[in-house]
Design a protein around this motif. Structure first.
Motif, PDB file in Angstrom:
ATOM      1  N   ALA A   1       0.826  -1.205   0.000  1.00  0.00           N
ATOM      2  CA  ALA A   1       0.000   0.000   0.000  1.00  0.00           C
ATOM      3  C   ALA A   1       0.863   1.259   0.000  1.00  0.00           C
ATOM      4  N   ALA A   2       1.941   1.234   0.793  1.00  0.00           N
ATOM      5  CA  ALA A   2       2.827   2.402   0.846  1.00  0.00           C
ATOM      6  C   ALA A   2       3.518   2.638  -0.492  1.00  0.00           C
ATOM      7  N   LEU A   3       3.963   1.539  -1.124  1.00  0.00           N
ATOM      8  CA  LEU A   3       4.597   1.674  -2.437  1.00  0.00           C
ATOM      9  C   LEU A   3       3.608   2.252  -3.449  1.00  0.00           C
ATOM     10  N   SER A   4       2.384   1.781  -3.402  1.00  0.00           N
ATOM     11  CA  SER A   4       1.360   2.264  -4.330  1.00  0.00           C
ATOM     12  C   SER A   4       1.043   3.727  -4.095  1.00  0.00           C
ATOM     13  N   ASP A   5       0.940   4.130  -2.829  1.00  0.00           N
ATOM     14  CA  ASP A   5       0.596   5.521  -2.511  1.00  0.00           C
ATOM     15  C   ASP A   5       1.649   6.492  -3.012  1.00  0.00           C
ATOM     16  N   VAL A   6       2.930   6.104  -2.920  1.00  0.00           N
ATOM     17  CA  VAL A   6       4.007   6.988  -3.372  1.00  0.00           C
ATOM     18  C   VAL A   6       3.850   7.313  -4.852  1.00  0.00           C
ATOM     19  N   PHE A   7       3.503   6.296  -5.654  1.00  0.00           N
ATOM     20  CA  PHE A   7       3.454   6.497  -7.096  1.00  0.00           C
ATOM     21  C   PHE A   7       2.128   7.084  -7.567  1.00  0.00           C
ATOM     22  N   THR A   8       1.041   6.833  -6.823  1.00  0.00           N
ATOM     23  CA  THR A   8      -0.264   7.344  -7.260  1.00  0.00           C
ATOM     24  C   THR A   8      -0.564   8.735  -6.714  1.00  0.00           C
ATOM     25  N   ASP A   9      -0.027   9.061  -5.520  1.00  0.00           N
ATOM     26  CA  ASP A   9      -0.325  10.354  -4.907  1.00  0.00           C
ATOM     27  C   ASP A   9       0.791  11.375  -5.069  1.00  0.00           C
ATOM     28  N   GLY A  10       1.960  10.938  -5.523  1.00  0.00           N
ATOM     29  CA  GLY A  10       3.110  11.843  -5.601  1.00  0.00           C
ATOM     30  C   GLY A  10       3.227  12.536  -6.949  1.00  0.00           C
ATOM     31  N   PHE A  11       2.335  13.498  -7.203  1.00  0.00           N
ATOM     32  CA  PHE A  11       2.376  14.204  -8.489  1.00  0.00           C
ATOM     33  C   PHE A  11       3.714  14.893  -8.695  1.00  0.00           C
ATOM     34  N   ALA A  12       4.269  15.453  -7.596  1.00  0.00           N
ATOM     35  CA  ALA A  12       5.541  16.170  -7.724  1.00  0.00           C
ATOM     36  C   ALA A  12       6.655  15.261  -8.213  1.00  0.00           C
ATOM     37  N   LEU A  13       6.568  13.951  -7.883  1.00  0.00           N
ATOM     38  CA  LEU A  13       7.626  13.021  -8.278  1.00  0.00           C
ATOM     39  C   LEU A  13       7.645  12.770  -9.787  1.00  0.00           C
ATOM     40  N   LEU A  14       6.580  13.159 -10.481  1.00  0.00           N
ATOM     41  CA  LEU A  14       6.578  12.992 -11.933  1.00  0.00           C
ATOM     42  C   LEU A  14       7.670  13.823 -12.601  1.00  0.00           C
ATOM     43  N   ALA A  15       8.108  14.887 -11.915  1.00  0.00           N
ATOM     44  CA  ALA A  15       9.168  15.715 -12.485  1.00  0.00           C
ATOM     45  C   ALA A  15      10.493  14.973 -12.541  1.00  0.00           C
ATOM     46  N   MET A  16      10.691  14.002 -11.671  1.00  0.00           N
ATOM     47  CA  MET A  16      11.969  13.292 -11.594  1.00  0.00           C
ATOM     48  C   MET A  16      12.325  12.582 -12.906  1.00  0.00           C
ATOM     49  N   PRO A  17      11.479  11.693 -13.438  1.00  0.00           N
ATOM     50  CA  PRO A  17      11.859  11.036 -14.693  1.00  0.00           C
ATOM     51  C   PRO A  17      11.968  12.008 -15.856  1.00  0.00           C
ATOM     52  N   LEU A  18      11.195  13.090 -15.804  1.00  0.00           N
ATOM     53  CA  LEU A  18      11.243  14.066 -16.905  1.00  0.00           C
ATOM     54  C   LEU A  18      12.568  14.823 -16.915  1.00  0.00           C
ATOM     55  N   PHE A  19      13.065  15.206 -15.750  1.00  0.00           N
ATOM     56  CA  PHE A  19      14.349  15.906 -15.710  1.00  0.00           C
ATOM     57  C   PHE A  19      15.507  14.956 -16.033  1.00  0.00           C
ATOM     58  N   ILE A  20      15.380  13.698 -15.656  1.00  0.00           N
ATOM     59  CA  ILE A  20      16.394  12.709 -16.045  1.00  0.00           C
ATOM     60  C   ILE A  20      16.430  12.582 -17.566  1.00  0.00           C
ATOM     61  N   LEU A  21      15.253  12.528 -18.189  1.00  0.00           N
ATOM     62  CA  LEU A  21      15.171  12.455 -19.647  1.00  0.00           C
ATOM     63  C   LEU A  21      15.742  13.715 -20.278  1.00  0.00           C
ATOM     64  N   THR A  22      15.491  14.874 -19.658  1.00  0.00           N
ATOM     65  CA  THR A  22      16.047  16.126 -20.175  1.00  0.00           C
ATOM     66  C   THR A  22      17.561  16.068 -20.250  1.00  0.00           C
ATOM     67  N   GLY A  23      18.196  15.547 -19.197  1.00  0.00           N
ATOM     68  CA  GLY A  23      19.651  15.434 -19.192  1.00  0.00           C
ATOM     69  C   GLY A  23      20.167  14.579 -20.323  1.00  0.00           C
ATOM     70  N   ASP A  24      19.514  13.462 -20.590  1.00  0.00           N
ATOM     71  CA  ASP A  24      19.933  12.600 -21.697  1.00  0.00           C
ATOM     72  C   ASP A  24      19.709  13.267 -23.050  1.00  0.00           C
ATOM     73  N   LEU A  25      18.619  14.014 -23.167  1.00  0.00           N
ATOM     74  CA  LEU A  25      18.307  14.676 -24.444  1.00  0.00           C
ATOM     75  C   LEU A  25      19.316  15.774 -24.761  1.00  0.00           C
ATOM     76  N   ILE A  26      19.674  16.588 -23.771  1.00  0.00           N
ATOM     77  CA  ILE A  26      20.610  17.676 -24.060  1.00  0.00           C
ATOM     78  C   ILE A  26      22.012  17.142 -24.307  1.00  0.00           C
ATOM     79  N   ASN A  27      22.316  15.997 -23.734  1.00  0.00           N
ATOM     80  CA  ASN A  27      23.613  15.382 -24.001  1.00  0.00           C
ATOM     81  C   ASN A  27      23.656  14.842 -25.429  1.00  0.00           C
ATOM     82  N   ARG A  28      22.626  14.101 -25.814  1.00  0.00           N
ATOM     83  CA  ARG A  28      22.606  13.485 -27.141  1.00  0.00           C
ATOM     84  C   ARG A  28      22.452  14.523 -28.245  1.00  0.00           C
ATOM     85  N   SER A  29      21.759  15.607 -27.969  1.00  0.00           N
ATOM     86  CA  SER A  29      21.528  16.621 -29.014  1.00  0.00           C
ATOM     87  C   SER A  29      22.758  17.477 -29.275  1.00  0.00           C
TER      88      SER A  29
END
Length: 452
Positions: free
Chosen positions: A48-76
């Motif tokens: 339940a705790a694992l599920s709550d972190v991923f379903t209720d943590g809207f702010a955490l959605l920024a984490m994978p996006l900024f990681i992707l940003t780093g890879d994109l600016i490196n490759r570009s």
């Protein structure tokens, strides 16, 4: 066998696993499951705790996006342009290339938000250049490792997102609060690099050329635009950190797709010296094709797949520590120190010691909810303490025996881990000095905050 004995055996066992190199996620996960059995806690609570972190943590959605940003600016190719600009500005000074590497780390961090991505990207690009320029390879690798520490301080920052999520603080305020301390960290490390390079006579100087600075500045315009876009949007409240991450990813994808055909038409200008490129050529970066996007995204997803479960299982660990009374024990110890400065520096010492053996993520998840309320009680402003806490956690990236950035730098440069250690000492001194100053001068963290 008493519960206390079983708890001790489980804790010692997982500690041994950690020392043997078992991934931190598995170590914490095994400890959580073992403690759940001992304390008669239902395993359903873990799920339940694992599920709550991923379903209720809207702010955490920024984490994978900024990681992707780093890879994109490196490759570009945007990251390469930022490092070219930094070298053009500093290459005429003794140790200029090492200082440029640190400056490039700061610029890259202002888009990616990741310490390991910053170290890996700048290290792989500039380590060979520094070795060819007469720098000791150990110093070069240590410089990349040290420069990566600002990856979690200069906004946007993945760990600031996690901290804000745990302590219910505005992530936009945390981002803005990290600007001045992060800049001071870069300047202090530049000073250390200059002194060490001057003492050893390292580096081949280039002439101070205003034209080269202008040309490389034009070449880095896309990077500057991305940095400005993130900071402007968050500072003015036009979009949240999560929305800023999404906007930046979209921007990097569009740039990558549009620049690739122009880059090919212009004859792959990145292969020619900067002096031989026209100003129009400098406007276009290497880019990438739509076919490459899935592989870039997969790499980012792999990193996210390591971090996200670690956050989730650490939240459960925090709950179990609360049941065991560990949080109260640590809290009583810190509170017993007395007044403002005693509590503050005791908390900093705890963060520093834990950062020597743990990654910043579990340190933040476990200690921040314990130490932050105590610091607030003695008068430390919450946003300022967040910066103090995370600057201390970032220093752990180059502090043995863990020193994540040292492992990353060793991997991308081929310099053995233990050979890097002596050259991290000047950078540790510089970073600790800044850390103490940030702790003593609250305005460094709060001056840029809106409505202050």
């Amino acid at each position: 066998m008493t519960d206390g004995t079983i708890i001790t055996l489980i804790s010692v066992g997982v500690t041994i696993f950690f020392m043997l190199g078992v991934p931190v996620f598995l170590v914490i996960g095994w400890w959580v499951v073992g403690m759940s059995f001992v304390l008669d806690l239902p395993l359903l609570n873990v799920g339940a705790a694992l599920s709550d972190v991923f379903t209720d943590g809207f702010a955490l959605l920024a984490m994978p996006l900024f990681i992707l940003t780093g890879d994109l600016i490196n490759r570009s190719g945007i990251a390469r342009r930022l490092s070219d600009f930094a070298y053009a500005c500093l290459g005429w000074i003794r140790g200029g290339l090492s200082m440029a590497a640190l400056g490039a780390c700061g610029l890259f961090a202002a888009i990616s938000g990741s310490n390991s991505a910053t170290t890996a990207t700048i290290g792989s690009m500039l380590h060979p250049e520094m070795v060819k320029g007469g720098y000791d390879e150990r110093f070069s690798a240590a410089t990349a490792a040290a420069g990566g520490t600002v990856g979690i301080i200069i906004p946007p920052s993945i760990i600031f997102i996690v901290y804000g999520f745990l302590l219910n603080l505005p992530i936009s305020d945390l981002f803005v609060a990290g600007i001045i301390p992060g800049t001071l960290m870069v300047l202090a490390m530049m000073a250390a690099a200059f002194l060490l390079s001057w003492k050893n006579g390292w580096g081949v100087l280039i002439g101070l050329s205003f034209g080269r600075m202008v040309k490389t500045g034009i070449g880095a315009w896309l990077g500057f635009f991305a940095i400005g876009l993130v900071l402007w949007g968050i500072y003015t409240g036009k979009f949240s950190p999560t929305e800023a991450a999404g906007v930046t990813v979209g921007f990097c994808i569009i740039v990558g797709f549009l620049c690739l055909p122009l880059y090919k038409i212009m004859g792959r200008n990145e292969e020619r010296p900067i002096e031989q490129r026209s100003y129009s050529e400098m406007l276009v970066v290497q880019g990438f094709s739509p076919i490459e996007l899935p592989s870039i995204t997969m790499r980012s997803a792999q990193i996210t797949g390591i971090l996200a479960p670690l956050i989730a299982v650490s939240v459960v660990m925090q709950q179990i520590l609360s049941v065991l009374g560990a949080q109260e024990l640590i809290g009583n110890f810190v509170t017993s120190m007395g007044g403002y400065y005693a509590v503050l520096f005791t908390a900093m010492a705890i963060v520093f010691v834990c950062g020597m053996v743990l990654e910043s993520l579990p340190v933040t998840i476990i200690l921040a909810p314990i130490l932050a309320p105590i610091a607030h009680e003695v008068g430390v402003e919450p946003v300022q303490f967040a910066v103090i806490f995370l600057v201390g956690a970032s220093i752990g990236f180059i502090t043995p025996p863990y020193g994540l950035n040292l492992y990353v730098a060793s991997g991308v440069t081929g310099v053995p881990y233990f050979r890097l250690l002596p050259y991290t000492v000047p950078y540790l001194v510089a970073l600790i000095s800044v850390w103490i100053i940030v702790a003593l001068v609250p305005e460094l963290s709060t001056a840029l905050l809106p409505n202050r």
